[in-house]
Design an enzyme around this catalytic site. Structure first.
Site, PDB file in Angstrom:
ATOM      1  N   ASN A  91     -52.484  -1.291-126.827  1.00 25.29           N
ATOM      2  CA  ASN A  91     -52.011   0.091-126.883  1.00 25.29           C
ATOM      3  C   ASN A  91     -53.184   1.023-127.165  1.00 25.29           C
ATOM      4  OD1 ASN A  91     -49.249  -0.339-126.448  1.00 25.29           O
ATOM      5  ND2 ASN A  91     -48.805  -0.598-128.626  1.00 25.29           N
ATOM      6  N   HIS A 123     -42.137   0.341-122.126  1.00 20.84           N
ATOM      7  CA  HIS A 123     -43.264   0.600-121.212  1.00 20.84           C
ATOM      8  C   HIS A 123     -42.797   0.679-119.753  1.00 20.84           C
ATOM      9  CE1 HIS A 123     -46.423  -0.184-124.310  1.00 20.84           C
ATOM     10  NE2 HIS A 123     -45.502  -0.988-124.799  1.00 20.84           N
ATOM     11  N   ARG A 151     -44.899 -12.346-129.616  1.00 21.36           N
ATOM     12  CA  ARG A 151     -45.168 -11.836-128.268  1.00 21.36           C
ATOM     13  C   ARG A 151     -45.439 -12.986-127.304  1.00 21.36           C
ATOM     14  NH1 ARG A 151     -49.702  -7.435-128.217  1.00 21.36           N
ATOM     15  NH2 ARG A 151     -48.778  -6.900-126.208  1.00 21.36           N
ATOM     16  N   ARG A 173     -38.785  -2.326-117.052  1.00 17.87           N
ATOM     17  CA  ARG A 173     -39.223  -2.907-118.326  1.00 17.87           C
ATOM     18  C   ARG A 173     -38.417  -2.302-119.469  1.00 17.87           C
ATOM     19  NH1 ARG A 173     -43.440  -2.423-114.837  1.00 17.87           N
ATOM     20  NH2 ARG A 173     -45.188  -3.892-114.916  1.00 17.87           N
ATOM     21  N   TYR A 215     -42.963 -12.363-123.523  1.00 21.78           N
ATOM     22  CA  TYR A 215     -43.321 -11.796-122.221  1.00 21.78           C
ATOM     23  C   TYR A 215     -42.939 -12.691-121.049  1.00 21.78           C
ATOM     24  CZ  TYR A 215     -45.765  -8.064-124.692  1.00 21.78           C
ATOM     25  OH  TYR A 215     -46.058  -6.998-125.480  1.00 21.78           O
ATOM     26  N   ARG A 235     -52.709  -1.325-116.311  1.00 20.11           N
ATOM     27  CA  ARG A 235     -51.494  -0.503-116.264  1.00 20.11           C
ATOM     28  C   ARG A 235     -51.370   0.239-117.591  1.00 20.11           C
ATOM     29  NH1 ARG A 235     -46.018  -0.716-117.516  1.00 20.11           N
ATOM     30  NH2 ARG A 235     -44.676   0.433-116.097  1.00 20.11           N
ATOM     31  N   PHE A 248     -38.862  -6.539-133.595  1.00 20.70           N
ATOM     32  CA  PHE A 248     -39.140  -5.760-132.380  1.00 20.70           C
ATOM     33  C   PHE A 248     -37.866  -5.222-131.703  1.00 20.70           C
ATOM     34  CE2 PHE A 248     -40.569  -5.244-127.896  1.00 20.70           C
ATOM     35  CZ  PHE A 248     -41.540  -4.297-128.104  1.00 20.70           C
ATOM     36  N   ARG A 261     -37.249  -9.755-115.077  1.00 22.65           N
ATOM     37  CA  ARG A 261     -37.555  -8.608-114.219  1.00 22.65           C
ATOM     38  C   ARG A 261     -37.820  -9.022-112.783  1.00 22.65           C
ATOM     39  NH1 ARG A 261     -41.513  -5.132-113.874  1.00 22.65           N
ATOM     40  NH2 ARG A 261     -43.110  -6.593-114.514  1.00 22.65           N
TER      41      ARG A 261
HETATM   42 FE1  HDD Z   1     -45.064  -5.442-125.890  1.00 20.67          FE
HETATM   43  C1  HDD Z   1     -44.505  -4.729-122.618  1.00 20.67           C
HETATM   44  C2  HDD Z   1     -48.027  -3.716-125.741  1.00 20.67           C
HETATM   45  C3  HDD Z   1     -45.456  -5.855-129.276  1.00 20.67           C
HETATM   46  C4  HDD Z   1     -42.343  -7.429-125.938  1.00 20.67           C
HETATM   47  N1  HDD Z   1     -46.074  -4.399-124.464  1.00 20.67           N
HETATM   48  C5  HDD Z   1     -45.668  -4.238-123.169  1.00 20.67           C
HETATM   49  C6  HDD Z   1     -46.647  -3.474-122.456  1.00 20.67           C
HETATM   50  C7  HDD Z   1     -47.634  -3.177-123.342  1.00 20.67           C
HETATM   51  C8  HDD Z   1     -47.271  -3.781-124.601  1.00 20.67           C
HETATM   52  C9  HDD Z   1     -48.897  -2.380-123.059  1.00 20.67           C
HETATM   53  C10 HDD Z   1     -46.552  -3.050-120.997  1.00 20.67           C
HETATM   54  C11 HDD Z   1     -47.257  -4.005-120.090  1.00 20.67           C
HETATM   55  C12 HDD Z   1     -47.185  -3.483-118.667  1.00 20.67           C
HETATM   56  O1  HDD Z   1     -47.816  -2.454-118.386  1.00 20.67           O
HETATM   57  O2  HDD Z   1     -46.496  -4.108-117.862  1.00 20.67           O
HETATM   58  N2  HDD Z   1     -46.419  -4.838-127.251  1.00 20.67           N
HETATM   59  C13 HDD Z   1     -47.611  -4.221-126.979  1.00 20.67           C
HETATM   60  C14 HDD Z   1     -48.409  -4.175-128.185  1.00 20.67           C
HETATM   61  C15 HDD Z   1     -47.667  -4.753-129.176  1.00 20.67           C
HETATM   62  C16 HDD Z   1     -46.432  -5.193-128.590  1.00 20.67           C
HETATM   63  C17 HDD Z   1     -49.793  -3.570-128.252  1.00 20.67           C
HETATM   64  C18 HDD Z   1     -48.026  -4.976-130.607  1.00 20.67           C
HETATM   65  C19 HDD Z   1     -49.228  -5.094-131.041  1.00 20.67           C
HETATM   66  N3  HDD Z   1     -44.061  -6.424-127.342  1.00 20.67           N
HETATM   67  C20 HDD Z   1     -44.404  -6.505-128.677  1.00 20.67           C
HETATM   68  C21 HDD Z   1     -43.510  -7.422-129.350  1.00 20.67           C
HETATM   69  C22 HDD Z   1     -42.634  -7.895-128.407  1.00 20.67           C
HETATM   70  C23 HDD Z   1     -42.993  -7.251-127.158  1.00 20.67           C
HETATM   71  C24 HDD Z   1     -43.583  -7.776-130.821  1.00 20.67           C
HETATM   72  C25 HDD Z   1     -41.491  -8.854-128.527  1.00 20.67           C
HETATM   73  C26 HDD Z   1     -41.338  -9.743-129.446  1.00 20.67           C
HETATM   74  N4  HDD Z   1     -43.621  -5.905-124.539  1.00 20.67           N
HETATM   75  C27 HDD Z   1     -42.626  -6.790-124.772  1.00 20.67           C
HETATM   76  C28 HDD Z   1     -41.774  -7.058-123.541  1.00 20.67           C
HETATM   77  C29 HDD Z   1     -42.501  -6.220-122.461  1.00 20.67           C
HETATM   78  C30 HDD Z   1     -43.611  -5.536-123.243  1.00 20.67           C
HETATM   79  C31 HDD Z   1     -40.335  -6.808-123.733  1.00 20.67           C
HETATM   80  C32 HDD Z   1     -41.674  -5.270-121.610  1.00 20.67           C
HETATM   81  C33 HDD Z   1     -42.179  -5.417-120.204  1.00 20.67           C
HETATM   82  C34 HDD Z   1     -43.085  -6.532-120.253  1.00 20.67           C
HETATM   83  O3  HDD Z   1     -43.131  -7.052-121.512  1.00 20.67           O
HETATM   84  O4  HDD Z   1     -43.713  -6.987-119.318  1.00 20.67           O
HETATM   85  O5  HDD Z   1     -41.772  -8.411-123.252  1.00 20.67           O
END
Ligand code: HDD
Length: 689
Positions: free
Chosen positions: A145, A73, A355, A70, A359, A109, A158, A366
């Site tokens: 979070n 995270h 978001r 990832r 995802y 997770r 982001f 991935r």
């Molecule tokens: Fe995110 C993963 C939480 C904003 C793009 N995010 C990810 C995970 C968590 C969060 C807990 C891990 C999930 C797992 O265990 O597989 N993210 C947040 C929170 C946000 C937040 C609480 C704001 C309130 N995230 C955010 C934004 C974007 C992303 C604004 C993109 C525009 N986040 C991602 C991602 C990830 C991710 C890149 C990486 C791995 C995944 O999604 O599955 O898409």
């Protein structure tokens, strides 16, 4: 020819004997394998043959074992569990998952954000708290979070945030830490990140255990009832064990003591039946409330104080099963904020909206296929039917000709396939927030302009110790900024909008002049402090789920040791014996007592409190052992309770553990003290900003 199978003892026969009735080893295609030790060669010492399909398949598969980690995270720990709805909220939401008494399987997770998959568990970092509810109406993912606000207001920022905080692009360090040039360069130029920075610099980012942290859905969402009426909602997870954090020096030393501190703690708790639990709470409010606030409820850098809208508990989550396989489950689990069920809906929060796009892309990248929803950990537990077909790694075998609709195949006696349902998910169709409809504008609403009032609210809601930790964290982190000399003053200039005293403490700690105050996009206002934002004001007086390290050596009094173990276990805590040798120590009654950990590998930072039970001779011996002196010194420095036998006093003296309320004898006073940290001790052991 030498037969290694028999001459080395590593051969197939020996293996079969060792594993009893084990299934026969086969290739991926089911062909039995007769030799898993030697590849097929042309002659005893000749080259390997292309014909060796067993070797080829094994190495081929191994070469492709890793998938992209990832981008954020990457390091996480997962577990299975159940969510039980405990309150009737049918007036607010029609979601089946909230039906009182309903039990829904979940997968959770937890994660750090910045570090890679192999990084440590205890850096200063936000923790991910992602829950997948396998509801009977489809999967609902609450991807949150352990902090209720975020760094940015708009998803378009982001990638910049993540690039800035992760290891620097050219040198690939630091791993898993924000204390470096690029993060603070970016943060000091992003006033909207100030509120989240206050949380990040507090002890919230140093959780003692994943089981002892809160979780938040962060965004404003909507609940929708059977009549289609929508209310705004924010989701909260409240840990049953209470909130507990470590302190910075302890977290640093934990990185050396145990890279897997949180992962191990979660695994062992579940494994031993001490199932972690959280209550799910909601803050519900309407448009009139939203309109009356001095901030925008669609702005993810803002929270709603619990004193203003109380958190109503509506259910409990229990994690009760460890994963069977880390890769198959924890690594392959795919969370999607777009996984939503009838009865819940999105808001127009621009961070959430972004978001919703992100995802799905990530999971394809991935997991390599649009069929990632078929992987067992991602598959819904309820029936799933649609006309989506084919794609890489299709593992289902849809029957018949119905791969389109509308169709009239049923009229011909054939299977026609699924139909839409009135009860299906329907987006709420009401004016539910500012800018619900309007012109297309690449603009930030004026209601998002206040970046400092809630940062101030957070800071002023902390007790004096917590404020000192925040000021000291800013000093530490900004001290790590190297050549970019303009960055620390720029950050302190922002902090002057939060609290003048905080800014002064940070400037003093850095040894720089107090810079001009930064011009705020909107002047901050004072909000009523919220005790709910403080860890210290909400800590539970409990030993449950915690651990006490008991240092013993040859000559330790057996009765005293047993009494401490009994008292600790009566509090539902773990008593862990540490001795110079893992084989144990010879106690006063002549018996050998095995240790759970060897002293050099079991420093006091892995425990919540310590007992040091030594005889005169045992103490004399340990005075010459740095790890023993350090054991007491760190327990004292990390503000923990120390219960000691009278004979252990010279060790405490050498460690500088001066008498105070947290340094006790081994009786009841120790158990009472062990439920607390002694923050009042801190000014005696370290200089804080
Ligand atoms: Fe995110 C993963 C939480 C904003 C793009 N995010 C990810 C995970 C968590 C969060 C807990 C891990 C999930 C797992 O265990 O597989 N993210 C947040 C929170 C946000 C937040 C609480 C704001 C309130 N995230 C955010 C934004 C974007 C992303 C604004 C993109 C525009 N986040 C991602 C991602 C990830 C991710 C890149 C990486 C791995 C995944 O999604 O599955 O898409």
């Amino acid at each position: 020819m030498t037969d290694f199978k028999t001459s080395t003892g590593n051969g197939g026969e020996t293996h079969q004997q060792a594993s009893g009735d084990a299934a026969v080893l086969t290739t991926n295609h089911g062909v039995p394998v007769s030799d898993n030790q030697n590849s097929l060669r042309s002659g005893e010492r000749g080259p390997t043959l292309l014909e060796d399909f067993v070797l080829r398949e094994k190495i081929f598969h191994f070469d492709h074992e890793r998938i992209p980690e990832r981008i954020v995270h990457a390091r996480g720990s997962g577990a299975h569990g159940v969510f039980e709805a405990t309150d009737d909220i049918s007036d607010l939401s029609k979601a089946a998952v909230f039906t009182k008494g309903e039990k829904t399987e979940v997968f959770v997770r937890f994660s750090t954000v910045a570090g890679g998959a192999g990084s440590v568990d205890t850096p200063r970092d936000v923790r991910g708290f992602a829950v997948k509810f396998y509801t009977r109406e489809g999967n609902w993912d609450l991807v949150g979070n352990n902090i209720p606000v975020f760094f940015i207001q708009d998803a378009i920022k982001f990638p910049d945030l993540v690039h800035a905080v992760k290891m620097e692009a050219d040198r690939a360090y630091p791993q898993a830490g924000s204390a470096h040039d690029t993060f603070w360069d970016w943060a000091s130029l992003m006033p909207e990140s100030t509120h989240m920075l206050m949380w990040a610099m507090s002890d919230r980012t140093l959780p003692r255990s994943l089981r002892m942290m809160e979780g938040f859905g962060v965004h404003t969402f909507k609940l929708v009832n059977a009549e289609g009426k929508a209310s705004f909602v924010k989701f909260h997870w409240k840990p049953r064990l209470g909130i507990q954090s470590t302190i910075w020096d302890e977290a640093l030393k934990l990185q050396a003591a145990d890279n897997d501190y949180h992962r191990r703690d979660l695994w062992e708790s579940i494994d031993t039946g001490a199932f972690p639990q959280w209550d799910l709470g909601i803050q519900v409010f309407d448009q009139a409330f939203a309109d009356a606030q001095p901030y925008d409820v669609l702005d993810a850098t803002k929270l709603i104080p619990e004193e203003v809208v109380p958190v109503r508990i509506i259910g409990t989550m229990t994690l009760n099963r460890n994963v069977d396989n880390f890769f198959a489950e924890t690594e392959q689990v795919a969370f999607l904020p777009t996984n939503i069920v009838p009865g819940v809906d999105f808001s127009n929060d621009p961070l959430l909206q972004g978001r919703l796009f992100s995802y799905l892309d990530t999971q394809k990248s991935r997991l390599g296929t649009t069929n990632f929803h078929q992987i067992p950990v991602n598959a819904p537990r309820c029936p799933m039917h649609n006309f989506q077909r084919d794609g890489m790694m299709q593992t289902q075998v849809p029957k018949g000709r119905a791969n389109y609709e509308p169709n009239s195949l049923a009229a011909h006696g054939e299977e026609g396939g699924p139909r839409e349902s009135q009860a299906g998910f329907a987006t709420v169709n009401a004016a539910t927030g500012p800018n619900e409809q309007g012109d297309k504008l690449r603009i930030r609403a004026e209601t998002f302009a206040d970046h400092f009032s809630q940062a101030r609210l957070f800071y002023r809601s902390q007790d004096a110790h917590e404020q000192a930790h925040i000021a000291s964290s800013f000093v530490f982190e900004l001290s790590k900024v190297g050549v970019l000399e303009q960055v620390p003053p720029r950050m302190v200039a922002n902090l002057r909008n939060v609290d003048e005293d905080l800014a002064k403490r940070v400037a003093d700690g850095l040894g720089i002049d107090l810079p001009e105050k930064a011009k705020a996009a909107r002047e901050p206002v004072d909000m009523a402090p919220s005790d709910a934002l403080s860890i210290h004001k909400n800590m539970k007086s409990t030993l449950e789920g915690r651990s006490v390290g008991i240092l013993i050596a040859d000559g330790t009094d057996a009765a005293e040791l047993d009494a401490v173990i009994k008292a600790v276990e009566a509090e539902k805590a773990r008593a862990i014996i540490v001795a110079p040798k893992v084989g144990g120590a010879k106690l006063s009654d002549g018996t050998m007592r095995k240790a759970d950990g060897q002293l050099a590998g079991s420093p006091s930072q892995i425990f919540d409190a310590v007992a040091i039970i030594l005889s005169d001779a045992g103490c004399k011996m340990l005075l010459k052992e740095a790890a023993a002196v350090q054991f007491a010194m760190d327990a004292f420095g990390h503000l923990k309770a120390i219960g000691a036998s009278a004979a252990a006093k010279p060790l405490l003296d050498k460690a500088g553990a001066e008498p105070d309320a947290g340094v006790t004898d081994l009786g009841k006073a120790f158990i009472a003290a062990a439920k607390h940290r002694f923050y009042d001790r801190e000014p005696n052991v370290r200089m804080l900003a």
